[in-house]
Design a protein around this motif. Structure first.
Motif: not given
Length: 310
Positions: A210-221
């Motif tokens: 499993m790979h997790i890639n979680a961003y809450i500073d993402h500038p896009g949609p």
């Protein structure tokens, strides 16, 4: 008409009120919140205590939209009073708190995106999966982290509050125990105790990953998706702003009100056997919480001061 008690009338409670307003056969009989912030239906009784509300209303359905910890206590009290209970995620941050208790069979954790198109069949008959990728890319500014969300002890981190819909879905489909974890947690903007990003690679028994890639500073949609690689070489994608398109077309995705209404119906029918495959019983929440704890425990921490020091 079935009576519903809403416990917690803040940001999440407001979403439930919107969905309940158009739900067939349901009426909001009361709200339990010492300081409700959501706009309430006219003449709705308001109670400072959920215990007082339970005694006064004897609701058939209790929807708990309170912060973690409080939510679990309210849910179990409601179940003890004989109600069927739907509780917003993650209910608690402590996996040990989910040791089975009498009445827990009447409590279900609310993951409305799991009721997206096609996910009932996927959960009822999971295919053999080799790899799952959970992707979260949203923008949360400092104003989001206020009140109970400011402290990890009361809100948890990005994986508890933001990515848990996708994580729990992936873990329901991906069997096996976690063997290894390589993770990084980045605190770059100083948003209270919460982090900006979490990336992780997990190896499970049987060679599944499993790979997790979680961003809450993402500038896009914004997007929150689960990408699945099957053992037969096929790929499946659960897509949407918050998984709501399911396995269908993004343009045809249901609204959050429609998904919540599907969830209410499933919970009220939960006494039937078998239960709806998209329901998430309280006991099943323990595994994703344990996996989240393992990621945070083993992660390398990166802070803005590290870059300055370098």
């Amino acid at each position: 008409m079935r009576r519903v008690l809403l416990v917690g009338a803040g940001e999440v409670g407001a979403k439930h009120l919107s969905a309940l307003a158009g739900a067939d056969g349901l009426t909001v009989a009361g709200v339990a919140d010492p300081c409700p912030r959501a706009a309430l239906p006219p003449d709705t009784p308001v109670f400072a205590s959920w215990r007082t509300a339970l005694a006064a209303l004897t609701p058939q359905l209790v929807v708990v939209a309170a912060p973690p910890g409080i939510a679990l206590a309210a849910a179990r009290d409601a179940a003890a009073a004989g109600a069927t209970v739907l509780v917003e995620k993650p209910a608690t941050l402590d996996p040990a708190a989910l040791a089975p208790q009498a009445g827990d069979e009447r409590v279900f954790v609310g993951f409305q995106p799991h009721f997206a198109p096609g996910l009932d069949g996927l959960l009822a008959h999971p295919p053999a999966i080799e790899r799952a990728e959970v992707v979260l890319a949203v923008q949360r500014d400092p104003s989001y982290f206020r009140d109970w969300r400011r402290a990890y002890a009361t809100a948890g981190g990005v994986l508890h509050q933001q990515a848990i819909h996708g994580l729990t879905l992936a873990l329901r489909l991906l069997s096996g125990e976690v063997e290894t974890v390589e993770a990084e947690v980045a605190h770059l903007r100083g948003l209270a105790e919460s982090e900006d990003r979490v990336t992780a690679d997990l190896t499970l028994t049987g060679g599944r990953t499993m790979h997790i890639n979680a961003y809450i500073d993402h500038p896009g949609p914004p997007r929150h998706e689960v990408l699945l690689r099957l053992a037969d070489g096929r790929h499946l994608a659960v897509r949407g702003r918050n998984l709501e398109a399911g396995l269908g077309e993004t343009a045809a995705a249901p609204t959050h009100e429609q998904l919540r209404r599907r969830m209410y119906s499933a919970v009220l029918d939960a006494a039937q056997e078998p239960a709806h495959p998209c329901l998430f019983p309280l006991s099943a929440l323990r595994r994703p919480l344990e996996v989240i704890d393992r990621v945070y425990r083993d992660a390398r921490r990166v802070r803005a001061t590290d870059a300055v020091a370098a």
